[in-house]
Design a protein around this motif. Sequence first.
Motif, PDB file in Angstrom:
ATOM      1  N   GLY A  12      -5.876  -5.449   3.227  1.00 22.53           N
ATOM      2  CA  GLY A  12      -6.035  -6.203   2.024  1.00 22.53           C
ATOM      3  C   GLY A  12      -5.076  -5.354   0.743  1.00 22.53           C
ATOM      4  N   LEU A  13      -4.143  -4.640   1.414  1.00 20.30           N
ATOM      5  CA  LEU A  13      -3.205  -3.842   0.431  1.00 20.30           C
ATOM      6  C   LEU A  13      -1.864  -4.327   0.563  1.00 20.30           C
ATOM      7  N   SER A  14      -1.218  -5.210  -0.168  1.00 19.56           N
ATOM      8  CA  SER A  14       0.032  -5.528   0.118  1.00 19.56           C
ATOM      9  C   SER A  14       0.547  -6.100  -1.152  1.00 19.56           C
ATOM     10  N   GLY A  15       2.084  -6.148  -1.230  1.00 17.96           N
ATOM     11  CA  GLY A  15       2.469  -6.725  -2.435  1.00 17.96           C
ATOM     12  C   GLY A  15       3.136  -5.650  -3.392  1.00 17.96           C
ATOM     13  N   VAL A  16       3.921  -6.252  -4.327  1.00 20.04           N
ATOM     14  CA  VAL A  16       4.623  -5.551  -5.357  1.00 20.04           C
ATOM     15  C   VAL A  16       3.419  -5.311  -6.459  1.00 20.04           C
ATOM     16  N   GLU A  17       2.490  -4.503  -6.243  1.00 20.10           N
ATOM     17  CA  GLU A  17       1.513  -4.465  -7.111  1.00 20.10           C
ATOM     18  C   GLU A  17       0.816  -3.063  -7.183  1.00 20.10           C
ATOM     19  N   VAL A 145       8.015  10.149  -3.268  1.00 17.89           N
ATOM     20  CA  VAL A 145       8.422  10.308  -1.576  1.00 17.89           C
ATOM     21  C   VAL A 145       7.113  10.245  -0.887  1.00 17.89           C
ATOM     22  N   PRO A 146       6.303  11.025  -1.078  1.00 11.70           N
ATOM     23  CA  PRO A 146       5.269  11.089  -0.070  1.00 11.70           C
ATOM     24  C   PRO A 146       4.494   9.525  -0.008  1.00 11.70           C
ATOM     25  N   TYR A 147       4.549   9.047  -1.320  1.00  9.56           N
ATOM     26  CA  TYR A 147       3.938   7.965  -1.388  1.00  9.56           C
ATOM     27  C   TYR A 147       4.672   6.666  -0.720  1.00  9.56           C
ATOM     28  N   MET A 148       5.976   6.634  -0.667  1.00  8.56           N
ATOM     29  CA  MET A 148       6.630   5.633  -0.028  1.00  8.56           C
ATOM     30  C   MET A 148       6.527   6.040   1.580  1.00  8.56           C
ATOM     31  N   LEU A 149       6.210   7.417   1.815  1.00  9.16           N
ATOM     32  CA  LEU A 149       6.316   7.590   3.376  1.00  9.16           C
ATOM     33  C   LEU A 149       4.963   7.383   3.876  1.00  9.16           C
ATOM     34  N   ASN A 150       3.728   7.175   2.944  1.00 12.33           N
ATOM     35  CA  ASN A 150       2.539   7.404   3.608  1.00 12.33           C
ATOM     36  C   ASN A 150       1.504   6.311   3.033  1.00 12.33           C
ATOM     37  N   SER A 151       1.926   5.557   1.993  1.00  9.82           N
ATOM     38  CA  SER A 151       1.075   4.418   1.447  1.00  9.82           C
ATOM     39  C   SER A 151       0.940   3.382   2.351  1.00  9.82           C
ATOM     40  N   ARG A 152      -0.334   2.982   2.426  1.00 13.87           N
ATOM     41  CA  ARG A 152      -0.593   1.645   3.369  1.00 13.87           C
ATOM     42  C   ARG A 152      -0.113   0.554   2.562  1.00 13.87           C
ATOM     43  N   ARG A 153       0.028   0.300   1.276  1.00 13.14           N
ATOM     44  CA  ARG A 153       0.403  -0.850   0.698  1.00 13.14           C
ATOM     45  C   ARG A 153       1.965  -0.916   1.014  1.00 13.14           C
ATOM     46  N   VAL A 154       2.647   0.274   0.710  1.00  8.21           N
ATOM     47  CA  VAL A 154       4.189   0.195   1.258  1.00  8.21           C
ATOM     48  C   VAL A 154       4.548  -0.083   2.796  1.00  8.21           C
TER      49      VAL A 154
END
Length: 160
Positions: A12-17, A145-154
């Motif tokens: 359920g997590l996707s997109g530029v939001e 940086v951690p968000y980009m590496l670990n986020s499910r949405r990313v």
Amino acid sequence: MSSTLTPDYRDGLSGVEGWLIVPLVGLLLTIVTTIVQAKGTLGLLDALQALAGPFRTFLLVEIVVSVLIGVIVPVVLLLMLFGRKQRFPRLYVIWALATLVLTVADLISARMIFSEILVDAALDAFNADAVRRVASVLVLVGIWVPYMLNSRRVKNTFTT
């Protein structure tokens, strides 16, 4: 459900939001602030002819790197973000880390190259503005940086 679902439906997590909006806004603000700061730097171009070798070289490199890191790369990253390109997260991380390294290197080299001028004018390369610049880049690296590496949405947004 089938394993052939598109990335838009994974967890359920996707997109530029969501939180991904914050790096988007950060890239836009980086472009705007770099352009505003560049207007002030343009006045230095007149003085460029009067500067000696290392001073002139430093100023030219400073201008080119600022435009590259502050305008060109963020524009490319925004295009990749909106295009949901798979390389976006990795290149964003590289850009953020390069921004940190170049910010610190800029301050150190300015202090080394312009040490006599700074001492004569009772100035310090590591003033409050410089500390704010380094702190803002540390926040960029420490959070995004951690968000980009670990986020499910990313992961869901930028996988094919």
